[in-house]
Design an enzyme around this catalytic site. Structure first.
Site, PDB file in Angstrom:
ATOM      1  N   LEU A  26       0.814  -1.208   0.000  1.00  0.00           N
ATOM      2  CA  LEU A  26       0.000   0.000   0.000  1.00  0.00           C
ATOM      3  C   LEU A  26       0.845   1.254   0.000  1.00  0.00           C
ATOM      4  O   LEU A  26       0.421   2.300  -0.467  1.00  0.00           O
ATOM      5  CB  LEU A  26      -0.918   0.030   1.232  1.00  0.00           C
ATOM      6  CG  LEU A  26      -2.055  -0.972   1.258  1.00  0.00           C
ATOM      7  CD1 LEU A  26      -2.794  -0.873   2.573  1.00  0.00           C
ATOM      8  CD2 LEU A  26      -3.015  -0.725   0.117  1.00  0.00           C
ATOM      9  N   GLY A  27       2.019   1.140   0.561  1.00  0.00           N
ATOM     10  CA  GLY A  27       2.843   2.335   0.633  1.00  0.00           C
ATOM     11  C   GLY A  27       4.111   2.058   1.399  1.00  0.00           C
ATOM     12  O   GLY A  27       4.278   1.014   2.017  1.00  0.00           O
ATOM     13  N   THR A  30      10.388   5.533   5.215  1.00  0.00           N
ATOM     14  CA  THR A  30      11.767   5.126   5.542  1.00  0.00           C
ATOM     15  C   THR A  30      11.745   4.099   6.654  1.00  0.00           C
ATOM     16  O   THR A  30      12.655   3.298   6.804  1.00  0.00           O
ATOM     17  CB  THR A  30      12.583   6.331   6.051  1.00  0.00           C
ATOM     18  OG1 THR A  30      11.765   7.069   6.951  1.00  0.00           O
ATOM     19  CG2 THR A  30      13.034   7.194   4.906  1.00  0.00           C
ATOM     20  N   ASP A 142       1.750  12.218  19.489  1.00  0.00           N
ATOM     21  CA  ASP A 142       1.871  12.574  18.070  1.00  0.00           C
ATOM     22  C   ASP A 142       0.499  12.727  17.451  1.00  0.00           C
ATOM     23  O   ASP A 142       0.246  12.210  16.354  1.00  0.00           O
ATOM     24  CB  ASP A 142       2.693  11.516  17.324  1.00  0.00           C
ATOM     25  CG  ASP A 142       3.185  12.038  15.967  1.00  0.00           C
ATOM     26  OD1 ASP A 142       3.599  11.225  15.136  1.00  0.00           O
ATOM     27  OD2 ASP A 142       3.109  13.261  15.755  1.00  0.00           O
TER      28      ASP A 142
END
Lengths: 384, 344, 337
Positions: A26-27, A30, A142
């Site tokens: 899907l993607g 890094t 986050d």
């Protein structure tokens, strides 16, 4: 052979791995690669996040450890579910529930119109998830729109716990270099080394504002500029507003900006929404509203009612992957992925009949469309 | 319910700014605080005192457009933008007459045709196009459809009533539940006090092992009403009964809406809350707080820290350890491979 | 009122790492049996490697005569658990481990190692190497990270000082990270009695007048908590229960009564169960004896003879298998994986 045989660690791991089949990438970032996959027996769709080792000379990545540690302990409808974990060679594989979009996509999709009830619904789900984390004494650290994933049934879930950490122990020092800058609480920008859930709430306040404005609210270009941006938007805090301000590592004199009238910028917001948002963006962390308190705020009880999750606006998915290695069921399922009502596609094993039924829905799909590197918990913050 | 109706119900104050001034007498708001700017059917503004002056004696021409008006036709608008005010009023009027809903039509197409027709008339009224003809058509429709208009109106009224009733009922039920619960708490508290008192006495006066004393006292407690505390059920709203109260015939589909009005709790959680009560003062040896207010400045107060450790002390304190019978199934599955079943 | 679960019931520690004494025994016995099978099989496989069956007979009989019993396994593991405590102190001394993190790192590492051996056998993985990996992993999990080079340096320094021929290398520790974390089933959050003891100390203040004595007892309870780490109590009971047991032991020592506090504070029905639990905890901790170095050495020597070559990096079999897989760790795999 009646005596049960003991299972060893490595065997458990292999067995876990064998339960799932990877389908398509899907993607990639890094830090990890994300695959679409499914549970072989139940056909349940999953996302498999493969965390690459080798980034850290010191073995297993801190981010990976944090994420696994946190997700293994959290079970809540508004927190992403970590279904399983296995390691393969030198990679760590997190089997997560599959969520196809996130709040950032929703906000950026200009074709979608938000009703106040929609915003209320998202905020409620997000706060519920966050409240659960805080009750378990866990900080997310986050929070930002693209870490609020949205399921096909509209449920919003907190994700990406790569920076998560326990709080409450007053002796342990924590880094102040955390949270994506635009959502970073002022106490962090001022160098605090021990803090609480209030930093997550500040980020939530920023997300609330962003839902209302459709653009990020406090977007500074650098850490120092971030502070100035905040002061201009909210007024510079004084020691009265924020007792102890001057004692923070970077709490020295700043330019004085007056407190602007928020109602102008947020002219679409109701009074109670604005009040809640302001309480989330209070300078003094002690006075800042907590997740539990926020859920008790009149905003959520006043009309309009929060929209039912299934009826919330969703962006149109462009995700269609190549058909390699898929059985015909899988292929049909993919074809109808974009069907706006195609939620049945993701249910366990019953997808087939539901899919067949939708055959005549009249949506045409371009099966050879370029696969866009889509979602799935990709924006993993780089380690440390 | 239209925006205007709901606005009127809630008594939203009309839009005002400090710069308001009456075009006739030129008096300004900031000099004359209580000044009310009214409008007439022609949407020209005029302050209340001017209205009195000009229209007290009887009908007179509007100072701006010369249209003949009466005093009673003046009112305070809700919206600053008078075109909005005008539109809202016209639409309100239309909605009162053209009150059919999708379910009243045989097909979607028919409903759409109806809506187009209504919009067309509305448009004409708004922009002053052939208004005489439009008014005529509206009157005709009114006459031809008196029955259905009335039927729909009473339907809406009943729906509103039902809503009201439901929310009242909810409120009352919640009240009752709460009172019951509080009463039960009181009861329990009292019983606990008595039990403790007895136990402490027993401990103080006897020299047997603490464990035995507690066990002995247990027998008493188990017989008490504490153990008989029955689970309070959340009562389902009796929709049937409510409907009967409201009267009239209701379609079944109206009941589906009930879920949207069901009570909901924003703070709902799948888990039991941990309500730890902190005392006002502890002798806390933690050196961290001696540094002054740096910690509190970032949100870490003594209270947070104390809650953290005290929750740690209470959570799981009374967890039942595993028993023999509980264990075997789980353990076998998690730790042993059964010889028969191969890996899939 | 619907019965909702408590938050602590969702913790992985509660859901997956609770046992009874009997089930622990069964598990360890089964592991031991399995381990023995694997040793014998490994020895046979190794003989096939270069087709040298000459030594096989001897080696098999050597192994069989020196097989460890489950009890011996436990004793050996216990010795290395003690080492964890020693290492923790020395890392604190050299500044790599902050004092406020010490208790958690130590307790988590010990816990990891105990859990590890519920799903593994010492024949495959001798505790000496596992211990260091558990320790290093614990520093990461408990937010006390140090770089692997920094971690290994003091170890190497000590080895040099001792005149030891073997030097610990980074790979020795990192290679085992995956094995360890797999055996933990990736459940890394461990709760310890230290926090609970602190909470209890605050709680008790309102009920016990002698503040100085209470503080004394609280400080002493730390010692008993440390002791409890070596026992199986962590698999039987919850951290607050162990903390309270430790408190009681310290209180008994210092002549302070906390039973009154308990009965005043809590419901009698709950206390019945709790008192039984506390008694068990106190008895277990009091009766526990660590393995001595001498006894450990004896068992260690036996282990050398019955170690499974399949998992022994210095064996022929291991090297052959490693070569066959062509694995080079620490390089990101291609996506064909």
């Amino acid at each position: 052979m009646d005596v049960p045989q003991a299972i060893l660690g490595e065997e458990i791991n292999k067995e876990t791995e064998s339960l799932y089949k990877k389908e398509k990438k899907l993607g990639e970032g890094t830090y990890a690669v994300v695959y679409l996959g499914h549970h072989i027996k139940t056909k349940r769709k999953v996302g498999i996040k493969k965390i690459k080792l080798g980034n850290m000379r010191s073995g297993l990545d801190m981010s990976a450890i944090r994420e696994v540690k946190a997700l293994r302990e959290l079970r809540h409808p508004n927190v992403i579910e970590l279904i399983d974990v296995f390691s393969h060679k030198t990679n760590l594989n997190l089997v997560l529930e599959f969520l196809d979009t996130d709040l950032e996509n929703v906000i950026k999709d200009k074709s979608l119109v938000f009703m106040p009830a929609d915003i209320k619904s998202w905020m409620m789900m997000a706060l519920r998830g966050l409240d659960h984390c805080h009750r378990c004494w866990l900080l997310h650290r986050d929070l930002k729109p693209n870490n609020f994933l949205i399921a096909s049934d509209g449920q919003l879930k907190l994700a990406d716990f790569g920076l998560a950490r326990e709080f409450g122990d007053v002796k342990r020092a924590m880094t102040s270099q955390t949270v994506t800058r635009w959502y970073r609480a002022p106490e962090l920008l001022l160098g605090a080394t021990n803090y609480t859930g209030s930093i997550d709430i500040w980020a939530m306040g920023c997300v609330f504002a962003e839902l209302l404005l459709r653009v990020p609210y406090l977007s500074g270009e650098s850490d120092l500029e971030q502070l100035t941006t905040i002061f201009k938007a909210r007024g510079t805090p004084t020691e009265d507003d924020w007792p102890g301000l001057s004692k923070l590592p970077m709490g020295f004199k700043f330019e004085k900006h007056p407190r602007p009238a928020f109602a102008e910028l947020f002219h679409g917001a109701s009074d109670d929404a604005l009040d809640l948002m302001n309480r989330m963006l209070t300078y003094n962390p002690v006075a800042r509203i907590t997740a539990a308190e926020a859920l008790q705020h009149p905003y959520f009880r006043n009309s309009p009612r929060p929209t039912q999750p299934a009826k919330l606006p969703r962006p149109k998915q462009e995700y269609v992957a190549e058909e390699e290695g898929l059985d015909s069921d899988g292929a049909r399922r993919k074809r109808h992925y974009n069907d706006a009502f195609g939620d049945d596609v993701f249910s366990d094993g019953k997808g087939d009949s539901a899919v067949a039924h939708r055959e005549g829905s009249g949506h045409s799909r371009d099966q050879d469309a370029q696969p866009t590197a889509k979602r799935m918990d990709l924006r993993i913050s780089s380690p440390a | 319910m239209s925006v205007l109706q709901s606005a009127q119900k809630q008594e939203i104050p009309a839009f005002q700014t400090d710069d308001d001034s009456c075009p006739q007498c030129k008096s300004e708001r900031y000099l004359n605080n209580g000044m009310r700017l009214l409008v007439g059917p022609c949407y020209h503004r005029i302050c209340e005192s001017c209205v009195q002056q000009i229209f007290d004696a009887g009908p007179a021409p509007c100072p701006e457009c010369r249209r003949i008006l009466r005093k009673a036709e003046f009112y305070q608008p809700i919206f600053e933008d008078l075109t909005v005010e005008n539109e809202v009023r016209i639409r309100m009027r239309m909605a009162a007459t053209y009150n059919k809903r999708e379910e009243d039509f045989k097909s979607l197409k028919d409903y759409n045709t109806y809506l187009e027709m209504v919009e067309d008339l509305t448009f004409r009224l708004l922009y002053d196009i052939n208004t005489d003809e439009a008014e005529y058509l509206i009157e005709k429709y009114k006459r031809d459809n008196t029955a259905s208009i009335e039927k729909n109106q009473s339907k809406f009224r009943r729906e509103e009533q039902l809503q009201q009733l439901i929310s009242n009922q909810e409120r009352i039920k919640h009240q009752q539940q709460r009172e019951e619960y509080l009463k039960q708490l009181e009861e329990e508290k009292r019983e606990k006090e008595v039990a403790k008192y007895n136990l402490i006495n027993a401990l103080a006066t006897s020299d047997k092992d603490a464990k035995d004393i507690v066990k002995a006292n247990m027998v008493h407690l188990k017989k008490s009403s504490l153990s008989n505390r029955s689970a309070t059920q959340k009562p389902r709203l009796d929709i049937e009964a409510l409907l009967r109260n409201v009267g009239g015939d209701f379609d079944d589909e109206d009941i589906e809406e009930e879920d949207e009005y069901a009570p909901f709790d924003p703070a709902e959680s799948p888990y039991e809350p941990m309500d730890v009560e902190l005392r006002s003062r502890y002798d806390d040896p933690n050196p961290a707080f001696r540094q002054g207010n740096t910690l509190a400045a970032a949100g870490m107060t003594r209270e947070v820290h104390q809650r953290y450790v005290i929750e740690g002390a209470i959570a799981g304190l009374f967890a039942q350890p595993l028993h023999e019978d509980m264990v075997d199934a789980e353990a076998t599955e998690a730790n042993f491979r059964s010889a028969e079943s191969p890996n899939s | 009122m619907t019965d909702k679960p408590q938050l602590y019931e969702q913790a992985s520690q509660y859901r997956h790492w609770r046992f009874t004494r009997e089930s622990l025994d069964k598990l360890r016995a089964a592991n031991n049996e399995r381990g023995i099978e694997r040793v014998l099989r490994g020895l046979r496989e190794e003989a096939h490697v270069d087709d040298d069956h000459s030594m096989l007979e001897t080696r098999v009989s050597e192994a069989t005569n020196n097989l460890l019993t489950p009890a011996e396994e436990l004793e050996l593991i216990d010795y290395y658990l003690q080492m964890i405590k020693v290492y923790a102190q020395s890392y604190r001394k050299n500044g790599l481990l902050k004092p406020e993190a010490l208790d958690n790192v130590k307790a988590t590492a010990i816990n990891f190692m105990k859990r590890f051996y519920l799903h593994n056998v010492v024949f495959d993985y001798p505790p000496k190497s596992i211990m260091l990996t558990c320790f290093y992993l614990a520093t990461k999990v408990e937010n006390a990270f140090m770089k692997i080079d920094d971690f290994v340096r003091p170890l190497q320094a000590a080895e040099t000082k001792r005149g030891s021929k073997v030097q610990t290398k980074n790979e020795d520790i990192l290679e085992l990270e995956f094995v360890v974390i797999q055996s933990l089933q990736f459940e890394l959050a461990v709760h310890h009695p230290y926090r609970a003891a602190y909470g209890l100390y605050l709680e008790m203040q309102a009920y016990i007048n002698d503040a100085a004595l209470l503080k004394d007892v609280f400080d002493r309870s730390h010692h008993y908590i440390d002791l409890s780490l070596f026992t199986d109590l962590v698999f039987l009971y919850q951290p607050p229960q162990i903390a309270l047991g430790a408190f009681k032991l310290a209180a008994r020592e210092k002549d302070l009564d906390i039973d009154t506090y308990l009965t005043q504070r809590f419901d009698a029905r709950l206390l019945e169960m709790l008192f039984t639990v506390l008694d068990d905890i106190q008895d277990t901790v009091s009766a526990f004896k660590n393995t001595s170095q001498k006894d450990a050495q004896v068992i260690d020597r036996k282990l050398i003879l019955c170690r499974n070559p399949e998992k022994n990096p210095s064996s022929k079999l291991y090297k052959k298998k490693a070569a066959g897989q062509g694995d080079v760790p620490y390089v990101s795999d291609s996506d064909s994986d």
